[in-house]
Design a protein around this motif. Structure first.
Motif, PDB file in Angstrom:
ATOM      1  N   ILE A  14     -51.375 -63.554   3.205  1.00 57.21           N
ATOM      2  CA  ILE A  14     -52.280 -64.707   3.334  1.00 57.21           C
ATOM      3  C   ILE A  14     -52.545 -65.301   1.959  1.00 57.21           C
ATOM      4  CG2 ILE A  14     -54.646 -65.420   3.894  1.00 57.21           C
ATOM      5  CD1 ILE A  14     -54.510 -63.342   6.212  1.00 57.21           C
ATOM      6  N   PHE A  15     -52.835 -64.452   0.986  1.00 54.24           N
ATOM      7  CA  PHE A  15     -53.076 -64.929  -0.375  1.00 54.24           C
ATOM      8  C   PHE A  15     -51.833 -65.604  -0.951  1.00 54.24           C
ATOM      9  CE2 PHE A  15     -56.924 -62.309  -0.439  1.00 54.24           C
ATOM     10  CZ  PHE A  15     -57.783 -63.127  -1.156  1.00 54.24           C
ATOM     11  N   LYS A  16     -50.667 -65.033  -0.685  1.00 58.80           N
ATOM     12  CA  LYS A  16     -49.421 -65.624  -1.178  1.00 58.80           C
ATOM     13  C   LYS A  16     -49.214 -67.016  -0.571  1.00 58.80           C
ATOM     14  CE  LYS A  16     -46.612 -63.810  -3.452  1.00 58.80           C
ATOM     15  NZ  LYS A  16     -46.363 -63.839  -4.898  1.00 58.80           N
ATOM     16  N   LYS A  17     -49.498 -67.159   0.720  1.00 54.97           N
ATOM     17  CA  LYS A  17     -49.387 -68.468   1.371  1.00 54.97           C
ATOM     18  C   LYS A  17     -50.351 -69.466   0.760  1.00 54.97           C
ATOM     19  CE  LYS A  17     -47.731 -67.014   5.904  1.00 54.97           C
ATOM     20  NZ  LYS A  17     -48.033 -66.934   7.349  1.00 54.97           N
ATOM     21  N   ALA A  18     -51.483 -68.966   0.258  1.00 55.19           N
ATOM     22  CA  ALA A  18     -52.493 -69.821  -0.369  1.00 55.19           C
ATOM     23  C   ALA A  18     -52.137 -70.156  -1.813  1.00 55.19           C
ATOM     24  CB  ALA A  18     -53.861 -69.151  -0.304  1.00 55.19           C
ATOM     25  N   GLY A  19     -51.051 -69.547  -2.323  1.00 52.46           N
ATOM     26  CA  GLY A  19     -50.591 -69.877  -3.657  1.00 52.46           C
ATOM     27  C   GLY A  19     -50.843 -68.841  -4.739  1.00 52.46           C
ATOM     28  N   ALA A  20     -51.395 -67.685  -4.377  1.00 50.90           N
ATOM     29  CA  ALA A  20     -51.663 -66.645  -5.376  1.00 50.90           C
ATOM     30  C   ALA A  20     -50.359 -66.020  -5.858  1.00 50.90           C
ATOM     31  CB  ALA A  20     -52.566 -65.566  -4.795  1.00 50.90           C
ATOM     32  N   GLN A  21     -50.290 -65.762  -7.153  1.00 51.65           N
ATOM     33  CA  GLN A  21     -49.137 -65.060  -7.698  1.00 51.65           C
ATOM     34  C   GLN A  21     -49.362 -63.549  -7.660  1.00 51.65           C
ATOM     35  OE1 GLN A  21     -48.181 -66.595 -11.557  1.00 51.65           O
ATOM     36  NE2 GLN A  21     -47.640 -68.612 -10.756  1.00 51.65           N
ATOM     37  N   ARG A  22     -50.593 -63.141  -7.933  1.00 47.06           N
ATOM     38  CA  ARG A  22     -50.958 -61.725  -7.897  1.00 47.06           C
ATOM     39  C   ARG A  22     -52.309 -61.598  -7.212  1.00 47.06           C
ATOM     40  NH1 ARG A  22     -50.427 -59.506 -13.872  1.00 47.06           N
ATOM     41  NH2 ARG A  22     -51.152 -57.673 -12.771  1.00 47.06           N
ATOM     42  N   VAL A  23     -52.514 -60.453  -6.565  1.00 50.21           N
ATOM     43  CA  VAL A  23     -53.771 -60.211  -5.852  1.00 50.21           C
ATOM     44  C   VAL A  23     -54.221 -58.788  -6.153  1.00 50.21           C
ATOM     45  CG1 VAL A  23     -54.946 -60.219  -3.615  1.00 50.21           C
ATOM     46  CG2 VAL A  23     -52.986 -61.730  -3.990  1.00 50.21           C
ATOM     47  N   GLY A  24     -55.432 -58.633  -6.656  1.00 52.01           N
ATOM     48  CA  GLY A  24     -55.973 -57.316  -6.958  1.00 52.01           C
ATOM     49  C   GLY A  24     -56.416 -56.583  -5.709  1.00 52.01           C
ATOM     50  N   GLU A  25     -56.372 -55.256  -5.787  1.00 52.46           N
ATOM     51  CA  GLU A  25     -56.813 -54.430  -4.661  1.00 52.46           C
ATOM     52  C   GLU A  25     -58.271 -54.699  -4.307  1.00 52.46           C
ATOM     53  OE1 GLU A  25     -55.145 -52.327  -2.596  1.00 52.46           O
ATOM     54  OE2 GLU A  25     -53.330 -53.060  -3.575  1.00 52.46           O
ATOM     55  N   ASP A  26     -59.102 -54.973  -5.329  1.00 56.46           N
ATOM     56  CA  ASP A  26     -60.505 -55.255  -5.055  1.00 56.46           C
ATOM     57  C   ASP A  26     -60.659 -56.559  -4.284  1.00 56.46           C
ATOM     58  OD1 ASP A  26     -59.611 -56.643  -7.327  1.00 56.46           O
ATOM     59  OD2 ASP A  26     -61.587 -56.676  -8.261  1.00 56.46           O
ATOM     60  N   ALA A  27     -59.817 -57.556  -4.592  1.00 53.17           N
ATOM     61  CA  ALA A  27     -59.858 -58.829  -3.869  1.00 53.17           C
ATOM     62  C   ALA A  27     -59.431 -58.629  -2.415  1.00 53.17           C
ATOM     63  CB  ALA A  27     -58.959 -59.858  -4.543  1.00 53.17           C
ATOM     64  N   ILE A  28     -58.411 -57.807  -2.221  1.00 51.67           N
ATOM     65  CA  ILE A  28     -57.958 -57.510  -0.861  1.00 51.67           C
ATOM     66  C   ILE A  28     -59.075 -56.825  -0.075  1.00 51.67           C
ATOM     67  CG2 ILE A  28     -56.383 -56.041   0.482  1.00 51.67           C
ATOM     68  CD1 ILE A  28     -54.214 -56.735  -1.591  1.00 51.67           C
ATOM     69  N   GLY A  29     -59.773 -55.897  -0.706  1.00 48.28           N
ATOM     70  CA  GLY A  29     -60.875 -55.200  -0.038  1.00 48.28           C
ATOM     71  C   GLY A  29     -62.014 -56.129   0.342  1.00 48.28           C
ATOM     72  N   GLU A  30     -62.375 -57.016  -0.562  1.00 51.09           N
ATOM     73  CA  GLU A  30     -63.449 -57.982  -0.270  1.00 51.09           C
ATOM     74  C   GLU A  30     -63.051 -58.912   0.869  1.00 51.09           C
ATOM     75  OE1 GLU A  30     -66.601 -58.371  -1.377  1.00 51.09           O
ATOM     76  OE2 GLU A  30     -66.335 -56.500  -2.460  1.00 51.09           O
ATOM     77  N   PHE A  31     -61.818 -59.399   0.800  1.00 52.23           N
ATOM     78  CA  PHE A  31     -61.324 -60.321   1.835  1.00 52.23           C
ATOM     79  C   PHE A  31     -61.261 -59.615   3.183  1.00 52.23           C
ATOM     80  CE2 PHE A  31     -58.060 -62.974   3.919  1.00 52.23           C
ATOM     81  CZ  PHE A  31     -58.593 -64.232   3.674  1.00 52.23           C
ATOM     82  N   ARG A  32     -60.789 -58.364   3.180  1.00 48.84           N
ATOM     83  CA  ARG A  32     -60.711 -57.573   4.409  1.00 48.84           C
ATOM     84  C   ARG A  32     -62.095 -57.430   5.048  1.00 48.84           C
ATOM     85  NH1 ARG A  32     -58.343 -52.588   2.776  1.00 48.84           N
ATOM     86  NH2 ARG A  32     -56.333 -53.321   3.510  1.00 48.84           N
ATOM     87  N   GLY A  33     -63.100 -57.118   4.219  1.00 53.37           N
ATOM     88  CA  GLY A  33     -64.452 -56.968   4.739  1.00 53.37           C
ATOM     89  C   GLY A  33     -64.978 -58.253   5.354  1.00 53.37           C
ATOM     90  N   ALA A  34     -64.699 -59.382   4.699  1.00 49.83           N
ATOM     91  CA  ALA A  34     -65.142 -60.675   5.221  1.00 49.83           C
ATOM     92  C   ALA A  34     -64.442 -60.993   6.532  1.00 49.83           C
ATOM     93  CB  ALA A  34     -64.880 -61.772   4.196  1.00 49.83           C
ATOM     94  N   LEU A  35     -63.127 -60.750   6.594  1.00 52.09           N
ATOM     95  CA  LEU A  35     -62.390 -61.007   7.835  1.00 52.09           C
ATOM     96  C   LEU A  35     -62.935 -60.175   8.992  1.00 52.09           C
ATOM     97  CD1 LEU A  35     -58.620 -61.158   6.789  1.00 52.09           C
ATOM     98  CD2 LEU A  35     -60.056 -63.033   7.571  1.00 52.09           C
TER      99      LEU A  35
END
Length: 73
Positions: A14-35
């Motif tokens: 999802i982040f890659k589709k949004a244009g991110a080149q790299r995504v931190g594990e902490d960002a994935i965790g925060e996004f997962r919780g929000a989803l």
């Protein structure tokens, strides 16, 4: 900690589709919780709409209405 319904790879895509080149594990965790929080709220609303209509089956129209009411709240 209970297992997540959303895998890290799916969130990364999802982040890659949004244009991110790299995504931190902490960002994935925060996004997962929000989803999970948003998804659970929408699912509960959809179940309520189905129940109000006298159905046990949640239909796409229930989900659409639940999303609409979630976004307007």
């Amino acid at each position: 900690m209970p297992a997540s319904e959303f895998g890290a790879a799916a969130i990364y895509r999802i982040f890659k589709k949004a244009g991110a080149q790299r995504v931190g594990e902490d960002a994935i965790g925060e996004f997962r919780g929000a989803l999970e929080e948003i998804g659970l709220d929408i699912a509960k609303r959809a179940v309520e709409f189905a129940s109000h209509a006298g159905r046990k089956t949640v239909k796409s129209s229930d989900v659409k209405l639940a999303i609409k009411t979630y976004l307007s709240s």
